[in-house]
Write a protein that holds these residues in place. Structure first.
Motif, PDB file in Angstrom:
ATOM      1  N   ASP A 131     139.203  76.169  46.506  1.00 26.56           N
ATOM      2  CA  ASP A 131     138.899  74.871  47.105  1.00 26.56           C
ATOM      3  C   ASP A 131     137.532  74.980  47.773  1.00 26.56           C
ATOM      4  OD1 ASP A 131     138.712  72.482  48.411  1.00 26.56           O
ATOM      5  OD2 ASP A 131     140.432  72.792  49.739  1.00 26.56           O
ATOM      6  N   LEU A 132     136.513  74.377  47.158  1.00 29.56           N
ATOM      7  CA  LEU A 132     135.147  74.505  47.654  1.00 29.56           C
ATOM      8  C   LEU A 132     134.661  73.265  48.385  1.00 29.56           C
ATOM      9  CD1 LEU A 132     133.479  76.233  44.547  1.00 29.56           C
ATOM     10  CD2 LEU A 132     134.551  77.300  46.530  1.00 29.56           C
ATOM     11  N   LYS A 133     135.524  72.286  48.540  1.00 28.00           N
ATOM     12  CA  LYS A 133     135.052  71.049  49.186  1.00 28.00           C
ATOM     13  C   LYS A 133     135.087  71.146  50.710  1.00 28.00           C
ATOM     14  CE  LYS A 133     139.483  68.523  48.849  1.00 28.00           C
ATOM     15  NZ  LYS A 133     140.218  69.548  48.098  1.00 28.00           N
ATOM     16  N   ASN A 134     135.853  72.081  51.227  1.00 26.21           N
ATOM     17  CA  ASN A 134     135.913  72.257  52.672  1.00 26.21           C
ATOM     18  C   ASN A 134     135.178  73.541  53.036  1.00 26.21           C
ATOM     19  OD1 ASN A 134     136.455  72.379  55.366  1.00 26.21           O
ATOM     20  ND2 ASN A 134     138.637  72.851  55.136  1.00 26.21           N
ATOM     21  N   LEU A 135     133.944  73.388  53.516  1.00 25.19           N
ATOM     22  CA  LEU A 135     133.136  74.556  53.833  1.00 25.19           C
ATOM     23  C   LEU A 135     132.964  74.720  55.340  1.00 25.19           C
ATOM     24  CD1 LEU A 135     130.393  74.489  51.051  1.00 25.19           C
ATOM     25  CD2 LEU A 135     132.514  75.801  51.152  1.00 25.19           C
ATOM     26  N   ALA A 136     134.027  74.435  56.068  1.00 25.82           N
ATOM     27  CA  ALA A 136     133.983  74.633  57.515  1.00 25.82           C
ATOM     28  C   ALA A 136     133.791  76.117  57.822  1.00 25.82           C
ATOM     29  CB  ALA A 136     135.271  74.126  58.160  1.00 25.82           C
ATOM     30  N   TRP A 137     133.056  76.402  58.879  1.00 27.92           N
ATOM     31  CA  TRP A 137     132.777  77.781  59.267  1.00 27.92           C
ATOM     32  C   TRP A 137     134.080  78.497  59.614  1.00 27.92           C
ATOM     33  CZ3 TRP A 137     128.475  80.678  59.008  1.00 27.92           C
ATOM     34  CH2 TRP A 137     128.455  81.883  59.701  1.00 27.92           C
ATOM     35  N   GLY A 138     134.183  79.723  59.171  1.00 27.36           N
ATOM     36  CA  GLY A 138     135.355  80.534  59.486  1.00 27.36           C
ATOM     37  C   GLY A 138     136.312  80.703  58.326  1.00 27.36           C
ATOM     38  N   GLY A 139     135.908  80.246  57.152  1.00 28.42           N
ATOM     39  CA  GLY A 139     136.797  80.353  55.999  1.00 28.42           C
ATOM     40  C   GLY A 139     137.023  81.776  55.533  1.00 28.42           C
TER      41      GLY A 139
END
Length: 719
Positions: A484-492
């Motif tokens: 899932d690359l649409k959520n690039l929030a920091w801390g993944g």
């Protein structure tokens, strides 16, 4: 471009009178990048490409090849598909206009237009360009206004489409939908063409038979452009009675985006919407016409002998290198230039020394200092997060706006920012210290760098699908194609994640890569020219003589007036600090030996000396570039060595220089110097040096670093 939960995009279908070349590849790679990006955003995406296989030109080409049109088109269409598959292009459908599903849809469209009163029978006498399959308003014997070839006079019975009835509806539609045609230059050209007046268009031919027959009047075949343009709906199932085909058409039409070359704007922006309006079908949402891929300032063409095949680049550098160059170097919508020299330079600077080096140096330190487990950054101030979040927002918008070059530049800025954090925090020094503050800083630096790599990798995935898949696996994150690359929030990237097996991502291009690719294309173009000459009954050219290709020469011969023997004595060796930094192409062993000998001796003659003469070809092998010193410090237990970090504008390097006896480190910070950029790396005192400073001295005197009176851009090459 409008946001969508479903996204349908198309390339033009490629005419099979010639094999695929780099121009075809560019269009299809752009579409593939967009398709991958939309899928990564969660959009239900359908990507169509294919081949256009009918028309008088194909029939003549098949005759010249002494085979049937069907056999001819089967072979060439298979070459297109094989190349796209070799490049792992993610198309969902590949349409051929010789397929029954397409013929059925075209015949239905023709009948519908006729039933609705927009097609009538008449006759045509006038000029026709067989090369462009285009009716031309010109006198007999006049050249085609598009390609310059001499037109042919034809006289035959035809069916006509009432194009003249759509002059006002089209202008009104363009006005109501200002983004329908992009870029603005193409939109203005199309509007000007329509305002000049539209004449009814012949949409059938009777002088040849390689085409789709008009149902009920089979002596007519459908005009190749009505035939070809219909692929965008026939591929979705339009014209079929099957429920699954009808459901697919209802789901995906109208197309969100047609990507085309600018030379076919008239057909897509005038004829195609007129056909759709006449049929009562919705129009596509947007048509974007990109520029030409130029070589020696000319559009690629087999008649010019300047075609470059994608296969040549794939064999030497791989698909990702080609994809990256086309998207990074060419501003979408504008004409762009290609050369093997520019390709290799971009590959080495951005991919080998940039992205690839950041990955290898960061993950190697995680492996060395934390046994390959992503460290917990708790307790240290974050240095990358805000910048990374800013880049994600910018790149996402730029991709949506088809600003691919800017999007890649954004990802590269995060690479450089992260490299800067590593250089500032010096984790290799922190790892030698036992205090708690150093340990926290080490964990934070390497976590931030690894998490930044995760985000960079997700952003670059549509452009570099193969390389990013390797990096994703090295980060311990599995298969990027399923991520899932649409959520690039920091801390993944979670602390405790075990890295995968490490390995090089972008090995530096071999020093002979440019020569190898050029020779491959010279051989291919010579063979192509001979085949063309044989088919046309002409004398074949001398196959031993190279054909002028996209790049005949990488650079003209030049003189180098700036450096005379009097100031060319003491060049001190320098190299890179991170052991796995990829290297630039190396000069010949003779040049290296000669340079090192002169450094050791330090006694070059000022004039009339006995130094062995070298030719200009030897000297041009030495790559001299402008760099700025960012970090300077003494190497422990090495009285003569300084460790320098220099900025070349497109990359940073570590260099070791034997000038510690003559220069205080702090006096060098910010100074612009000249370095030998393509010297083989070497280790000294356990540190690797990637390059050499250029200095001068009289015999036995103090070395003086070469510098400039004028302002010079970082990375500039000295000639």
């Amino acid at each position: 471009m409008p946001n969508a939960t479903r996204f349908y995009l198309t390339t033009p279908i490629y005419y099979v009178n010639a094999r695929p070349h780099l121009g075809h590849t560019y269009t299809t790679v752009v579409a593939d990048v967009l398709a991958r990006w939309h899928r990564a955003q969660g959009d239900d995406t359908w990507f169509l490409t294919g081949t256009d296989e009918h028309g008088q030109k194909i029939q003549r080409s098949a005759k010249a090849a002494n085979c049937s049109p069907q056999k001819f088109t089967d072979e060439v269409s298979a070459e297109f598909r094989a190349l796209w598959d070799r490049m792992s292009l993610s198309y969902d459908d590949f349409i051929r206009t010789t397929e029954p599903r397409h013929q059925r849809g075209v015949q239905k469209l023709f009948a519908l237009l006729k039933d609705r009163g927009f097609i009538y029978k008449g006759s045509y006498t006038g000029q026709y360009c067989v090369f462009d399959e285009l009716y031309v308003d010109a006198l007999p014997g006049a050249p085609c206004p598009d390609c310059g070839r001499i037109t042919e006079t034809i006289s035959e019975e035809n069916y006509y489409f009432k194009l003249s009835a759509f002059e006002r509806p089209l202008l009104e539609y363009y006005d109501a939908h200002p983004h329908f045609i992009q870029p603005e230059t193409r939109r203005n050209e199309v509007i000007s063409f329509v305002r000049s007046g539209l004449r009814d268009l012949s949409v059938s031919r009777t002088s040849f038979d390689w085409g789709i027959p008009v149902a009920g009047d089979e002596k007519h075949v459908v005009y190749v452009w009505l035939d070809a343009l219909a692929n965008y709906i026939t591929a979705l199932g339009w014209g079929s009675d099957a429920p699954e085909d009808q459901a697919r058409f209802a789901k995906y039409w109208p197309a969100d985006l047609h990507i085309i070359g600018k030379e076919i704007s008239r057909f897509h922006c005038v004829y195609w919407p007129a056909f759709l309006l006449a049929a009562g079908l919705p129009l596509p949402k947007q048509i974007v016409a990109h520029g030409w891929l130029l070589f020696e300032h000319s559009k690629m063409s087999k008649s010019r002998g300047n075609i470059v095949r994608a296969e040549t680049i794939l064999d030497v550098l791989g698909a990702d290198a080609l994809r990256y160059f086309l998207l990074r170097e060419i501003v979408f919508g504008q004409d762009g230039s290609f050369s093997f020299d520019a390709l290799v330079q971009r590959y080495n600077s951005d991919l080998a020394n940039g992205y690839g080096n950041l990955v290898s140096r960061t993950l190697a330190m995680v492996q060395q200092y934390f046994d390959g487990v992503v460290p917990d950054p708790t307790g240290g101030p974050d240095q990358v997060q805000k910048y990374a979040e800013h880049v994600v927002g910018e790149v996402s918008q730029q991709m949506a706006d088809l600003e691919f070059t800017r999007a890649i530049e954004g990802a590269n800025s995060l690479i450089k920012y992260t490299d800067g954090v590593i250089s500032s925090n010096t984790p290799w020094k922190l790892a030698t210290k036992s205090d708690e503050e150093s340990k926290i800083s080490l964990r934070r630096t390497l976590y931030d760098s690894a998490e930044s790599i995760r985000i960079i990798t997700a952003l670059l995935y549509p452009v570099l699908p193969d390389a990013t898949a390797k990096v994703w696996a090295q980060l311990g994150l599995g298969d990027i194609h399923k991520a899932d690359l649409k959520n690039l929030a920091w801390g993944g990237l979670k602390p405790g994640t075990k890295l995968g097996e490490l390995g090089p991502v972008f090995p530096r291009a071999e020093k002979d890569a440019i020569t190898r690719m050029q020779e491959m294309e010279d051989t291919n173009n010579a063979a192509r020219a001979a085949d063309i000459a044989e088919a046309e009954g002409k004398a074949a050219p001398d196959k031993s003589a190279p054909i002028e290709t996209l790049q005949q020469k990488s650079e003209p011969a030049t003189t180098f007036p700036a450096y005379q023997p009097a100031v060319a004595s003491a060049v001190t060796s320098v190299e890179p600090a991170i052991a796995d930094v990829p290297q630039t192409p190396q000069p010949s062993p003779a040049i290296i030996a000669s340079t090192e000998a002169s450094l050791a001796a330090g006694n070059a003659k000022t004039s009339g000396g006995s130094a062995e003469k070298i030719g200009i070809d030897d000297f041009t092998k030495v790559e001299l570039r402008v760099a700025q010193i960012k970090v300077a410090e003494r190497v422990p237990k090495a009285d003569k060595l300084l460790r320098l970090e220099v900025d070349l504008g497109y990359e940073q390097r570590q260099i070791l220089a034997g000038i510690a006896e003559f220069y205080e480190p702090e006096s060098l910070i910010g100074r612009k110097v000249v370095i030998v950029a393509n010297l083989a790396p070497r280790k000294m005192r356990g540190l690797e040096s990637n390059g050499m400073l250029l200095a001068a001295s009289l015999e036995g005197g103090k070395p003086v670093l070469a510098s400039f009176l004028e302002e010079v851009e970082l990375g500039a090459r000295l000639k």
